[in-house]
Structure formats: structure tokens, C-alpha cells
Design a protein around this motif. Structure first.
Motif, PDB file in Angstrom:
ATOM      1  N   VAL A  67      17.950   1.248   2.910  1.00 41.38           N
ATOM      2  CA  VAL A  67      16.971   2.153   3.506  1.00 41.38           C
ATOM      3  C   VAL A  67      16.899   3.387   2.611  1.00 41.38           C
ATOM      4  O   VAL A  67      17.881   4.115   2.456  1.00 41.38           O
ATOM      5  N   ARG A  68      15.744   3.603   2.016  1.00 35.17           N
ATOM      6  CA  ARG A  68      15.597   4.643   1.002  1.00 35.17           C
ATOM      7  C   ARG A  68      15.091   5.947   1.625  1.00 35.17           C
ATOM      8  O   ARG A  68      13.907   6.094   1.894  1.00 35.17           O
ATOM      9  N   ILE A  69      16.018   6.872   1.866  1.00 34.50           N
ATOM     10  CA  ILE A  69      15.640   8.190   2.368  1.00 34.50           C
ATOM     11  C   ILE A  69      15.299   9.052   1.162  1.00 34.50           C
ATOM     12  O   ILE A  69      16.158   9.448   0.386  1.00 34.50           O
ATOM     13  N   ASN A  70      14.015   9.315   0.997  1.00 29.59           N
ATOM     14  CA  ASN A  70      13.518   9.966  -0.202  1.00 29.59           C
ATOM     15  C   ASN A  70      13.643  11.472  -0.151  1.00 29.59           C
ATOM     16  O   ASN A  70      13.809  12.119  -1.185  1.00 29.59           O
ATOM     17  N   GLY A  71      13.543  12.061   1.031  1.00 24.52           N
ATOM     18  CA  GLY A  71      13.590  13.516   1.119  1.00 24.52           C
ATOM     19  C   GLY A  71      13.556  13.992   2.554  1.00 24.52           C
ATOM     20  O   GLY A  71      13.589  13.198   3.496  1.00 24.52           O
ATOM     21  N   PRO A 125       9.574   4.349   1.584  1.00 24.87           N
ATOM     22  CA  PRO A 125      10.493   5.488   1.530  1.00 24.87           C
ATOM     23  C   PRO A 125      10.436   6.245   2.853  1.00 24.87           C
ATOM     24  O   PRO A 125       9.393   6.284   3.517  1.00 24.87           O
ATOM     25  N   VAL A 126      11.553   6.815   3.236  1.00 18.37           N
ATOM     26  CA  VAL A 126      11.658   7.575   4.488  1.00 18.37           C
ATOM     27  C   VAL A 126      11.719   9.061   4.185  1.00 18.37           C
ATOM     28  O   VAL A 126      12.478   9.503   3.323  1.00 18.37           O
ATOM     29  N   VAL A 127      10.890   9.818   4.894  1.00 16.22           N
ATOM     30  CA  VAL A 127      10.981  11.278   4.875  1.00 16.22           C
ATOM     31  C   VAL A 127      11.587  11.680   6.211  1.00 16.22           C
ATOM     32  O   VAL A 127      11.021  11.416   7.266  1.00 16.22           O
ATOM     33  N   LEU A 128      12.754  12.304   6.156  1.00 15.82           N
ATOM     34  CA  LEU A 128      13.500  12.626   7.358  1.00 15.82           C
ATOM     35  C   LEU A 128      13.132  14.027   7.848  1.00 15.82           C
ATOM     36  O   LEU A 128      13.187  14.993   7.081  1.00 15.82           O
ATOM     37  N   SER A 181      14.688  -1.014  14.836  1.00 15.26           N
ATOM     38  CA  SER A 181      14.619   0.430  14.621  1.00 15.26           C
ATOM     39  C   SER A 181      13.567   0.804  13.576  1.00 15.26           C
ATOM     40  O   SER A 181      13.007  -0.049  12.881  1.00 15.26           O
ATOM     41  N   SER A 182      13.336   2.102  13.461  1.00 15.02           N
ATOM     42  CA  SER A 182      12.449   2.605  12.405  1.00 15.02           C
ATOM     43  C   SER A 182      13.000   2.245  11.034  1.00 15.02           C
ATOM     44  O   SER A 182      12.243   1.942  10.109  1.00 15.02           O
ATOM     45  N   ALA A 183      14.325   2.288  10.894  1.00 13.84           N
ATOM     46  CA  ALA A 183      14.951   1.929   9.622  1.00 13.84           C
ATOM     47  C   ALA A 183      14.641   0.488   9.248  1.00 13.84           C
ATOM     48  O   ALA A 183      14.397   0.173   8.077  1.00 13.84           O
ATOM     49  N   GLU A 184      14.634  -0.403  10.244  1.00 10.19           N
ATOM     50  CA  GLU A 184      14.323  -1.801   9.953  1.00 10.19           C
ATOM     51  C   GLU A 184      12.873  -1.958   9.503  1.00 10.19           C
ATOM     52  O   GLU A 184      12.576  -2.722   8.588  1.00 10.19           O
ATOM     53  N   VAL A 185      11.950  -1.211  10.123  1.00 13.65           N
ATOM     54  CA  VAL A 185      10.553  -1.252   9.700  1.00 13.65           C
ATOM     55  C   VAL A 185      10.426  -0.767   8.258  1.00 13.65           C
ATOM     56  O   VAL A 185       9.727  -1.373   7.440  1.00 13.65           O
ATOM     57  N   ALA A 186      11.115   0.327   7.941  1.00 14.91           N
ATOM     58  CA  ALA A 186      11.082   0.843   6.562  1.00 14.91           C
ATOM     59  C   ALA A 186      11.637  -0.182   5.590  1.00 14.91           C
ATOM     60  O   ALA A 186      11.109  -0.356   4.481  1.00 14.91           O
ATOM     61  N   ARG A 187      12.681  -0.879   6.003  1.00 13.52           N
ATOM     62  CA  ARG A 187      13.306  -1.893   5.154  1.00 13.52           C
ATOM     63  C   ARG A 187      12.365  -3.081   4.951  1.00 13.52           C
ATOM     64  O   ARG A 187      12.197  -3.572   3.829  1.00 13.52           O
ATOM     65  N   LYS A 196       0.826  -1.202   0.000  1.00 11.80           N
ATOM     66  CA  LYS A 196       0.000   0.000   0.000  1.00 11.80           C
ATOM     67  C   LYS A 196       0.865   1.259   0.000  1.00 11.80           C
ATOM     68  O   LYS A 196       1.913   1.328   0.632  1.00 11.80           O
ATOM     69  N   LYS A 197       0.420   2.265  -0.762  1.00 12.58           N
ATOM     70  CA  LYS A 197       1.143   3.526  -0.853  1.00 12.58           C
ATOM     71  C   LYS A 197       1.316   4.154   0.522  1.00 12.58           C
ATOM     72  O   LYS A 197       0.371   4.244   1.307  1.00 12.58           O
ATOM     73  N   GLY A 198       2.526   4.577   0.836  1.00 11.43           N
ATOM     74  CA  GLY A 198       2.763   5.203   2.129  1.00 11.43           C
ATOM     75  C   GLY A 198       4.213   5.613   2.287  1.00 11.43           C
ATOM     76  O   GLY A 198       5.039   5.441   1.390  1.00 11.43           O
ATOM     77  N   PHE A 199       4.516   6.173   3.450  1.00 10.88           N
ATOM     78  CA  PHE A 199       5.869   6.608   3.749  1.00 10.88           C
ATOM     79  C   PHE A 199       6.072   6.615   5.255  1.00 10.88           C
ATOM     80  O   PHE A 199       5.102   6.590   6.035  1.00 10.88           O
ATOM     81  N   LEU A 200       7.342   6.621   5.655  1.00  7.62           N
ATOM     82  CA  LEU A 200       7.695   6.630   7.067  1.00  7.62           C
ATOM     83  C   LEU A 200       8.337   7.964   7.411  1.00  7.62           C
ATOM     84  O   LEU A 200       9.235   8.437   6.712  1.00  7.62           O
ATOM     85  N   ILE A 201       7.868   8.578   8.490  1.00  6.73           N
ATOM     86  CA  ILE A 201       8.450   9.823   8.995  1.00  6.73           C
ATOM     87  C   ILE A 201       9.494   9.458  10.033  1.00  6.73           C
ATOM     88  O   ILE A 201       9.172   8.921  11.102  1.00  6.73           O
TER      89      ILE A 201
END
Length: 217
Positions: free
Chosen positions: A141-145, A113-116, A102-108, A2-7
């Protein structure tokens, strides 16, 4: 998925809760069905998420659950949502054992994508070194922006945009430095006496953050 992102954020106190909760309120107010999630076993932020989005916020925790179960939770609860917004915890790579849990592991695990969210108070081009480290630390870990927090002026933001241009990452916008946006804290989390959303916060995000581009991630 599903479309989404992690803050996420480099450290605790950077403003990720403010930005995550504000974006949830902004998108919900514009008519989108937002499914909130929270990394880790946190039970306080999830209450704020639910108040803003009108639906339960779900914990995603790779310490107490398997990666497969975390994926199942994300897919199940996000099935009828327009967008899933996952709020990270602590610093992006902070886990119980290095970056495990970590949050990075959840994103992985979720391929998100991660928005920092970065606290830019009292810094300008030095942000290039910090962001370069985060962007290049783990290629899985894809930090998108980036969304910058506590920005002092238009000139300050212009300098921060140059950082993103030089690193080739997207600058989604910023929140200005305002005392009204500072959140109180207490043992184990935010003060429950605070309102679950702020009209000023939503207005500033609507004005200064490219939220439409976040929906395309």
C-alpha cells in the motif's frame, strides 16, 4: 490505469471527507474533469461528490464485488476523466475482517497512491510515530504523502513539515483549524442540509495544498 489517487485517513473523523470533497470542487472549478469514487457501499458521500463534480460517484467495494469488477468500474467510469479521486472510508486499514474490504485493499487492487489526511490537532512531532507506522505497515500500500487537518498556526505546520522530511514522505499541505470547516453528522452519515461545497474550503485548499502535484501522481 487512469491517473488518480485515494484520500485515506488513520481514523474516521480525521477530515478525509472534507478534504476529498473540497479537492473535487477545487479541481472541477479549475476546469478538470474529475471522476469521483467512494470506497464501500456509502450512499451519502456519493451524492455530495455528484453535486460537486457533475457526474455520478461510483462505489468501489471489495466486500460485495470481486477485485476484477472493482478494476473494471474504475477504468470504465474514469475513461474520459482528467483525474480520478477516490474517497476512502473509516480508517485506512479498517475492513470487515482485518483489512479485507478496507480502503487500503481498494488502493492495492487499483494500484493507487494514498494521500493520508491526518488530524494534527494537539500534536506535532508525535505525528512521526503515527505516520511511520502507517507508511511501513504494508509495503503493498503506497502512502505517497500527507495533508494535515486542523493545523493551529504557521509554526505548527512547520513542525509537521519536519516530520514529513524526516520520514521521506511528501507533505501536500494543510487545512487550518476553523470552526466553519467542521461538518455536522447524523445517523448513517453527513447532514443532508449542508451545502455540497464550501467556498471557504475551496479557497483554503487552493492556497495551502499543492494540488498541482496531486495531479501528477
Amino acid at each position: 490505469m487512469k491517473k488518480g489517487f485515494l484520500i485515506g485517513a488513520p481514523t474516521s473523523g480525521s477530515g478525509k471527507t472534507t478534504v476529498a470533497r473540497g479537492l473535487m470542487a477545487l479541481l472541477t472549478g479549475k476546469g478538470y474533469r474529475v471522476q469521483p469514487f467512494k470506497c464501500g457501499p456509502d450512499y451519502i458521500d456519493t451524492k455530495f461528490h455528484a453535486a460537486v463534480c457533475g457526474r455520478a460517484s461510483i462505489n468501489l467495494d471489495t466486500f460485495m464485488a470481486t477485485p476484477d469488477h472493482v478494476r473494471e468500474l474504475y477504468i470504465h467510469y474514469g475513461a474520459d476523466a482528467d483525474v480520478c479521486v477516490v474517497e476512502g472510508m473509516m480508517g485506512l486499514f479498517d475492513g470487515y475482517d482485518r483489512d479485507k474490504g478496507s480502503s487500503a485493499e481498494v488502493a492495492r487492487v487499483l494500484g493507487l497512491p494514498v494521500v493520508l489526511v491526518v488530524d494534527a490537532k494537539s500534536a506535532a512531532y508525535s505525528m512521526a510515530a503515527l505516520l511511520s507506522g502507517f507508511v511501513n505497515f504494508r509495503k503493498d500500500v503506497r502512502i505517497n504523502g500527507v495533508i494535515f487537518n486542523r493545523v493551529g498556526s504557521a509554526r505548527h505546520f512547520a513542525m509537521l513539515q519536519q516530520v514529513c522530511e524526516d520520514l521521506g514522505i511528501e507533505c501536500y499541505g494543510y487545512l487550518p483549524k476553523k470552526a466553519e470547516l467542521e461538518q455536522g453528522s447524523r445517523y448513517l452519515g453527513l447532514d443532508f442540509s449542508e451545502k455540497p461545497e464550501s467556498k471557504l474550503l475551496v479557497e483554503l485548499l487552493d492556497k495551502n495544498v499543492k494540488w498541482e502535484r496531486l495531479l501528477k501522481l
